[in-house]
Design an enzyme around this catalytic site. Structure first.
Site, mmCIF file in Angstrom:
data_model
loop_
_atom_site.group_PDB
_atom_site.id
_atom_site.type_symbol
_atom_site.label_atom_id
_atom_site.label_comp_id
_atom_site.label_asym_id
_atom_site.label_seq_id
_atom_site.Cartn_x
_atom_site.Cartn_y
_atom_site.Cartn_z
ATOM 1 N N GLY A 19 1.681 -6.295 -8.224
ATOM 2 C CA GLY A 19 0.770 -6.655 -8.067
ATOM 3 C C GLY A 19 0.176 -8.002 -6.620
ATOM 4 N N GLY A 20 1.404 -8.344 -6.646
ATOM 5 C CA GLY A 20 1.063 -9.128 -6.257
ATOM 6 C C GLY A 20 0.268 -9.838 -4.985
ATOM 7 N N GLY A 21 -0.057 -8.710 -4.236
ATOM 8 C CA GLY A 21 -1.362 -8.871 -3.091
ATOM 9 C C GLY A 21 -2.591 -7.764 -4.274
ATOM 10 N N GLU A 23 -1.711 1.244 -6.680
ATOM 11 C CA GLU A 23 -0.376 1.327 -6.014
ATOM 12 C C GLU A 23 0.389 2.664 -7.602
ATOM 13 O OE1 GLU A 23 0.916 -2.545 -4.101
ATOM 14 O OE2 GLU A 23 0.741 -2.643 -6.447
ATOM 15 N N GLY A 48 7.012 -2.094 -2.520
ATOM 16 C CA GLY A 48 7.758 -3.250 -2.959
ATOM 17 C C GLY A 48 7.474 -3.158 -3.826
ATOM 18 N N ALA A 49 7.403 -4.538 -4.284
ATOM 19 C CA ALA A 49 8.031 -4.830 -5.702
ATOM 20 C C ALA A 49 8.219 -6.521 -5.459
ATOM 21 C CB ALA A 49 8.858 -4.404 -7.023
ATOM 22 N N ASP A 50 7.259 -7.062 -7.083
ATOM 23 C CA ASP A 50 7.480 -8.760 -7.002
ATOM 24 C C ASP A 50 8.686 -8.871 -7.649
ATOM 25 O OD1 ASP A 50 4.984 -9.019 -6.249
ATOM 26 O OD2 ASP A 50 4.107 -8.440 -7.080
ATOM 27 N N THR A 109 1.797 -0.979 -0.341
ATOM 28 C CA THR A 109 0.921 -2.558 -0.309
ATOM 29 C C THR A 109 1.412 -3.688 -0.388
ATOM 30 O OG1 THR A 109 -1.091 -1.137 -0.942
ATOM 31 C CG2 THR A 109 -0.422 -3.482 -0.686
ATOM 32 N N GLY A 110 2.143 -4.086 1.420
ATOM 33 C CA GLY A 110 2.600 -5.903 1.132
ATOM 34 C C GLY A 110 3.490 -5.880 2.353
HETATM 35 C C1 5RP Z 1 1.211 -5.469 -3.885
HETATM 36 C C2 5RP Z 1 2.931 -5.129 -3.856
HETATM 37 C C3 5RP Z 1 3.710 -5.308 -3.882
HETATM 38 O O1 5RP Z 1 4.291 -4.702 -3.387
HETATM 39 C C4 5RP Z 1 4.551 -6.433 -4.149
HETATM 40 O O2 5RP Z 1 3.216 -8.279 -4.196
HETATM 41 C C5 5RP Z 1 5.149 -6.943 -3.006
HETATM 42 O O3 5RP Z 1 5.245 -7.662 -1.934
HETATM 43 P P1 5RP Z 1 5.982 -8.107 -0.541
HETATM 44 O O4 5RP Z 1 6.817 -6.767 -0.038
HETATM 45 O O5 5RP Z 1 4.831 -8.514 0.327
HETATM 46 O O6 5RP Z 1 6.887 -9.153 -1.159
HETATM 47 O O7 5RP Z 1 2.971 -4.782 -5.254
HETATM 48 O O8 5RP Z 1 0.108 -5.143 -4.726
#
Ligand code: 5RP
Length: 222
Positions: free
Chosen positions: A99-101, A107, A86-88, A28-29
């Site tokens: 978990g930014g999203g 996940e 992805g990841a933060d 997600t993201g």
């Molecule tokens: C969502 C996530 C995303 O992988 C994370 O926030 C990175 O997002 P982006 O690809 O928009 O930078 O963990 O819950």
């Protein structure tokens, strides 16, 4: 190269980790969205996907990519071939914060059900120590104040994510100001607090491979 262009490159590079004829876990993201759009081009070569959020499931279905519930998928196969997300943040040990999203729990579940986790990021996500990005914790609403109190005792500054409910019907508390030197220890500690569903540290479920977008191309970190 812009950040979005770097994300696009890693999203496309991740296609080479998609196992034909298999069930693929999808994150997600914004980076995962680019992967979904790329995956649509080879939808006839995979069996199905499992999505880590409702929004991802909707985007996959919009492309005509088959989406299975995880339980349904695991009646057909022992495990998903690969999880791509992805990841933060990520560190040198391939520990992640996510978990930014707000989709961290699903996940982590889909990652745990997959043989391999391929993480797709641009170079801004690389850190010496996790924690500069606020750490999301998914919490059953009744435990909100308890988790806030525990987070403060850990030296963090917890902030309730206002107006947000997870796909599982819970709240998110974003813990600012943590300097995470022991990712595994903190992941376990926070997850041991009653009412915490999970937190955004992916150490047990860290990446197996990181594809990092840089201005000169995609770097593969194994
Ligand atoms: C969502 C996530 C995303 O992988 C994370 O926030 C990175 O997002 P982006 O690809 O928009 O930078 O963990 O819950």
């Amino acid at each position: 190269m812009t950040q979005d262009e770097m994300k696009q490159k890693v999203a496309e590079a991740a296609l080479s980790y998609v196992v034909e004829g298999s069930i693929v876990g999808v994150g997600t993201g914004s980076t995962a969205n680019m992967f979904i759009d790329a995956l649509a081009g080879m939808k006839d070569k995979i069996k199905a996907t499992v999505a880590s959020s409702e929004v991802t499931a909707e985007r996959l279905r919009g492309h005509g990519v088959p989406v299975l519930d995880l339980n349904e998928a695991l009646t057909q196969v022992d495990s998903l071939s690969v999880y791509i997300d992805g990841a933060d943040e990520f560190d040198a040990g391939k520990n992640l914060t996510k978990g930014g999203g707000g989709a961290l729990t699903r996940e982590k579940i889909v990652a745990a059900a997959s043989d391999k986790f391929v993480c797709i990021v641009d170079e801004s996500k690389k850190v010496d120590a996790l924690g500069a990005f606020p750490l999301p914790v998914e919490v059953i609403p009744m435990a909100c104040e308890l988790v806030i109190s525990v987070s403060k005792n850990l030296g963090g500054n917890p902030v309730l994510r206002e107006g947000f409910t997870t796909d599982n019907g819970n709240i998110i508390i974003d813990v600012h100001g943590l300097n995470i030197t022991d990712a595994r220890g903190l992941e376990d500690h926070l997850n041991s607090v009653p009412g915490v569903v999970t937190n955004g540290i992916f150490s047990h479920q860290g990446a197996d491979i990181i594809l990092m977008g840089t201005p000169v191309g995609v770097e593969t970190i194994v």
